[in-house]
Design a protein around this motif. Sequence first.
Motif, PDB file in Angstrom:
ATOM      1  N   MET A 258      -8.079   3.110  11.047  1.00 11.39           N
ATOM      2  CA  MET A 258      -9.111   3.108  10.010  1.00 11.39           C
ATOM      3  C   MET A 258     -10.386   2.442  10.520  1.00 11.39           C
ATOM      4  O   MET A 258     -10.374   1.279  10.939  1.00 11.39           O
ATOM      5  CB  MET A 258      -8.586   2.393   8.768  1.00 11.39           C
ATOM      6  CG  MET A 258      -7.335   3.048   8.201  1.00 11.39           C
ATOM      7  SD  MET A 258      -6.653   2.189   6.756  1.00 11.39           S
ATOM      8  CE  MET A 258      -6.112   0.650   7.465  1.00 11.39           C
ATOM      9  N   PHE A 261     -12.327  -1.320   9.375  1.00 10.95           N
ATOM     10  CA  PHE A 261     -11.516  -1.715   8.232  1.00 10.95           C
ATOM     11  C   PHE A 261     -10.991  -3.136   8.410  1.00 10.95           C
ATOM     12  O   PHE A 261     -10.083  -3.386   9.201  1.00 10.95           O
ATOM     13  CB  PHE A 261     -10.349  -0.744   8.058  1.00 10.95           C
ATOM     14  CG  PHE A 261      -9.916  -0.543   6.643  1.00 10.95           C
ATOM     15  CD1 PHE A 261      -9.308  -1.570   5.935  1.00 10.95           C
ATOM     16  CD2 PHE A 261     -10.109   0.671   6.008  1.00 10.95           C
ATOM     17  CE1 PHE A 261      -8.900  -1.389   4.628  1.00 10.95           C
ATOM     18  CE2 PHE A 261      -9.691   0.871   4.697  1.00 10.95           C
ATOM     19  CZ  PHE A 261      -9.091  -0.167   3.997  1.00 10.95           C
ATOM     20  N   ILE A 266      -7.515  -5.654   1.216  1.00  8.29           N
ATOM     21  CA  ILE A 266      -6.126  -5.385   0.825  1.00  8.29           C
ATOM     22  C   ILE A 266      -5.713  -6.339  -0.307  1.00  8.29           C
ATOM     23  O   ILE A 266      -5.902  -7.550  -0.224  1.00  8.29           O
ATOM     24  CB  ILE A 266      -5.175  -5.548   2.030  1.00  8.29           C
ATOM     25  CG1 ILE A 266      -5.595  -4.623   3.179  1.00  8.29           C
ATOM     26  CG2 ILE A 266      -3.736  -5.285   1.614  1.00  8.29           C
ATOM     27  CD1 ILE A 266      -5.506  -3.148   2.882  1.00  8.29           C
ATOM     28  N   THR A 277      -8.253  -1.120  -2.646  1.00 12.79           N
ATOM     29  CA  THR A 277      -7.349  -0.291  -1.832  1.00 12.79           C
ATOM     30  C   THR A 277      -6.007  -0.080  -2.544  1.00 12.79           C
ATOM     31  O   THR A 277      -4.964  -0.533  -2.063  1.00 12.79           O
ATOM     32  CB  THR A 277      -7.114  -0.943  -0.453  1.00 12.79           C
ATOM     33  OG1 THR A 277      -6.557  -2.265  -0.667  1.00 12.79           O
ATOM     34  CG2 THR A 277      -8.393  -1.067   0.338  1.00 12.79           C
ATOM     35  N   LEU A 280      -3.194   1.716  -0.220  1.00 10.32           N
ATOM     36  CA  LEU A 280      -2.651   0.858   0.833  1.00 10.32           C
ATOM     37  C   LEU A 280      -1.878  -0.319   0.249  1.00 10.32           C
ATOM     38  O   LEU A 280      -0.887  -0.777   0.837  1.00 10.32           O
ATOM     39  CB  LEU A 280      -3.782   0.359   1.740  1.00 10.32           C
ATOM     40  CG  LEU A 280      -4.401   1.407   2.670  1.00 10.32           C
ATOM     41  CD1 LEU A 280      -5.624   0.845   3.382  1.00 10.32           C
ATOM     42  CD2 LEU A 280      -3.375   1.902   3.695  1.00 10.32           C
ATOM     43  N   ASN A 281      -2.324  -0.821  -0.895  1.00  8.05           N
ATOM     44  CA  ASN A 281      -1.595  -1.914  -1.541  1.00  8.05           C
ATOM     45  C   ASN A 281      -0.154  -1.495  -1.846  1.00  8.05           C
ATOM     46  O   ASN A 281       0.793  -2.248  -1.632  1.00  8.05           O
ATOM     47  CB  ASN A 281      -2.281  -2.326  -2.844  1.00  8.05           C
ATOM     48  CG  ASN A 281      -3.654  -2.921  -2.613  1.00  8.05           C
ATOM     49  OD1 ASN A 281      -4.026  -3.239  -1.482  1.00  8.05           O
ATOM     50  ND2 ASN A 281      -4.421  -3.053  -3.683  1.00  8.05           N
ATOM     51  N   HIS A 449     -12.985   1.911  -0.002  1.00  8.34           N
ATOM     52  CA  HIS A 449     -12.228   2.512  -1.107  1.00  8.34           C
ATOM     53  C   HIS A 449     -12.074   4.021  -0.896  1.00  8.34           C
ATOM     54  O   HIS A 449     -11.005   4.582  -1.176  1.00  8.34           O
ATOM     55  CB  HIS A 449     -12.935   2.251  -2.436  1.00  8.34           C
ATOM     56  CG  HIS A 449     -12.208   2.843  -3.613  1.00  8.34           C
ATOM     57  ND1 HIS A 449     -11.109   2.254  -4.192  1.00  8.34           N
ATOM     58  CD2 HIS A 449     -12.410   4.005  -4.300  1.00  8.34           C
ATOM     59  CE1 HIS A 449     -10.669   3.002  -5.182  1.00  8.34           C
ATOM     60  NE2 HIS A 449     -11.433   4.074  -5.276  1.00  8.34           N
ATOM     61  N   THR A 451     -11.947   5.557   1.982  1.00 10.48           N
ATOM     62  CA  THR A 451     -10.936   5.710   3.031  1.00 10.48           C
ATOM     63  C   THR A 451      -9.543   5.619   2.435  1.00 10.48           C
ATOM     64  O   THR A 451      -8.649   6.411   2.766  1.00 10.48           O
ATOM     65  CB  THR A 451     -11.123   4.622   4.112  1.00 10.48           C
ATOM     66  OG1 THR A 451     -12.402   4.777   4.733  1.00 10.48           O
ATOM     67  CG2 THR A 451     -10.036   4.705   5.170  1.00 10.48           C
ATOM     68  N   ASP A 452      -9.346   4.650   1.530  1.00 13.49           N
ATOM     69  CA  ASP A 452      -8.063   4.475   0.863  1.00 13.49           C
ATOM     70  C   ASP A 452      -7.733   5.694  -0.013  1.00 13.49           C
ATOM     71  O   ASP A 452      -6.605   6.193  -0.009  1.00 13.49           O
ATOM     72  CB  ASP A 452      -8.115   3.200   0.021  1.00 13.49           C
ATOM     73  CG  ASP A 452      -6.820   2.905  -0.706  1.00 13.49           C
ATOM     74  OD1 ASP A 452      -5.932   2.298  -0.087  1.00 13.49           O
ATOM     75  OD2 ASP A 452      -6.702   3.279  -1.888  1.00 13.49           O
ATOM     76  N   TYR A 453      -8.731   6.176  -0.743  1.00  9.56           N
ATOM     77  CA  TYR A 453      -8.538   7.357  -1.602  1.00  9.56           C
ATOM     78  C   TYR A 453      -8.106   8.565  -0.777  1.00  9.56           C
ATOM     79  O   TYR A 453      -7.175   9.296  -1.158  1.00  9.56           O
ATOM     80  CB  TYR A 453      -9.833   7.666  -2.339  1.00  9.56           C
ATOM     81  CG  TYR A 453      -9.852   9.023  -3.004  1.00  9.56           C
ATOM     82  CD1 TYR A 453      -9.236   9.241  -4.229  1.00  9.56           C
ATOM     83  CD2 TYR A 453     -10.481  10.100  -2.377  1.00  9.56           C
ATOM     84  CE1 TYR A 453      -9.240  10.499  -4.821  1.00  9.56           C
ATOM     85  CE2 TYR A 453     -10.495  11.360  -2.955  1.00  9.56           C
ATOM     86  CZ  TYR A 453      -9.873  11.554  -4.178  1.00  9.56           C
ATOM     87  OH  TYR A 453      -9.879  12.804  -4.754  1.00  9.56           O
TER      88      TYR A 453
END
Length: 634
Positions: A258, A261, A266, A277, A280-281, A449, A451-453
């Motif tokens: 990532m 990042f 987190i 995130t 990832l959480n 966010h 990237t997490d999505y």
Amino acid sequence: MDRINVWYKSKLVMIGALLVLKLLLLRTFFFGEIYWSGLPGELLSVLGLLCLAELLAPNRGKGVVFWSLNAVFSFLFFSSALYYAHFGTVPTYAVLSGLNQVPQVRASIGALLRPEQFLFFADFVLAAGWQILRAARRRRRGVVYTYFSEERKNRRWGWNAGVAGLLLVSMVSSVYCVSQGKQINNELVRAEKIGFLNYQAVAAISSREEDRIIAEGDIEQTRADIAKLQGSYPYRIQEGAPDYFGIAKGMNLIVIQMESFQNFPINLKLNNGAEITPVLNKLAAEGIYFPHVYQQIGQGNTSDAEFMFNTSIYPTAAVAMSTGYGNRELPSLPRMLQQHGYTANTFHVNKVTFWDRNKLYPALNFNQYYDKAAFKNDHFNDYGASDEEMYRVGVEKMEDLHARNKPFYAQFVTTSSHSPFIVPASFQQIELPDELKGTNLGNYINAVHYTDYAIGQLIEQLKAAGLWDSTMLVFYGDHFGLQPHETSAAEITASLGIPYHETISRFNIPFIIHVPGKELGIVAERAGGQVDMLPTVANLLGLSLDKEDFTALGQDLLNIDRNVFGVRYYLPTGSFFNDEILFIPGQGFEDGQAVSIKTLEPVADFVKYRQDYDYVTSLMKLSDEYVKLLPKRR
């Protein structure tokens, strides 16, 4: 003395004075102040170059030579100041060869530019203005001056003898400075003590000496030396069968590196309740989460992170590993997995020539790489396609392999959270509090966010394709995103209500492993670096590095009782993390500084960590020796 000789000498004095002023300016960019103790060596090195030019340049060309030297050094100083603003280290002549990558990251570089950096070229602007005014005045008077018509053929031997004497003094001074500098590991302290130009000489001499030693080396002996050194460090208190060995044996492997990042997002919520995130959480809660992992990259930044994950070898910090060692046959995770029937592919939406990945990927032995041409450009940022588009193409390729009963290793290198962290409105997924909107920190959170999505979208596609239950996922950050001069530690603490250290928190990256069907819920407190990722992943896949005859410079973080690992390039050589502190040397160990990685407070008594300092310094030297001895690809 005729007018022409006065003109030459005035040029020499003027250019000398200008370069001295520019070196003083450069020292303020590097050190925050001039640091007068290192100034004599700095000034004498400049004087020596000018004296050499004075003696060698023809009379008619001296003015051009002096101004050309000024131009070359002005650009060098400007580039070095810009480089330091990003990397926090004094560049050598070798690392500045990476300037050809600048057009690819122009938006990121643009964010580093400051008006005061252009002072290195102020004299050229003034000189051009003066010449325009002078030419206009001559036209009005109808007079044209030519100094060269007054040139005499006989040289002023007294002047030349004086210049030669100054050259000799500067050479003696430089030899002394270089000899002193070779004894200082900390690059910043070395540059401060001996001067920028002498620093370049030390780098060149050290590189030659290392190459000579390594040319006479034996890679098997080096591997044995690494094993012996690692065996001397008490990583494990009790030996035994490794924990979690083979819990993902036979599974596919997806690794997501990532971009920019950091770890602090987190499990963090904004004051409006929004999770930064959430995907990832959830993965961290179900799998294995390592909250104390830190970047170790060198000049190659993102490509160095790829190199480390796939090899467990330290970057040399002298050159991007993709550029310097892309012609080698690198022992790697792709090669190891291919011996067990895997196909290894890698995905990145930029051109594969960026950071010489067209050399790195064959060196790592990936079966196939997919770069810019493989993706539909949805104009997310300067790199082109979004993470969602990258995953769409990736899932198509993985589905094809799955349909042919081929296990796979897929590496994805994200770009959507690359600086300057501008997410197009149509892709934005989080509502920021008003106080964060329009700020660099707010932009960063928005990009992280997204990237997490996008990872969430990948997971849904994996489930729809029937790949989820047979695939282990690994996530890690390549390097920090927030620059201290753009977003201070105090601003982050005030805005997010979290403790934040400008070095420890900035270098802290997430490392998360999710194994389907295993509700592990492990928070592994062991400190680690990017060289430790391959051994950790290999253990979970049921690959014994000893049986594979694989030399790793890192450790399996799930099977050690303590750890230590080096960091250099963004920090000076000799810096290290262990389970308790970050240590940064001064001129040596005794005058260094230590900070607790848990409390983020200074640690005054660090004498007991001397063993870690000596061990890491030796280990990184052996790592450099090892990678330089690796065979070239045929």
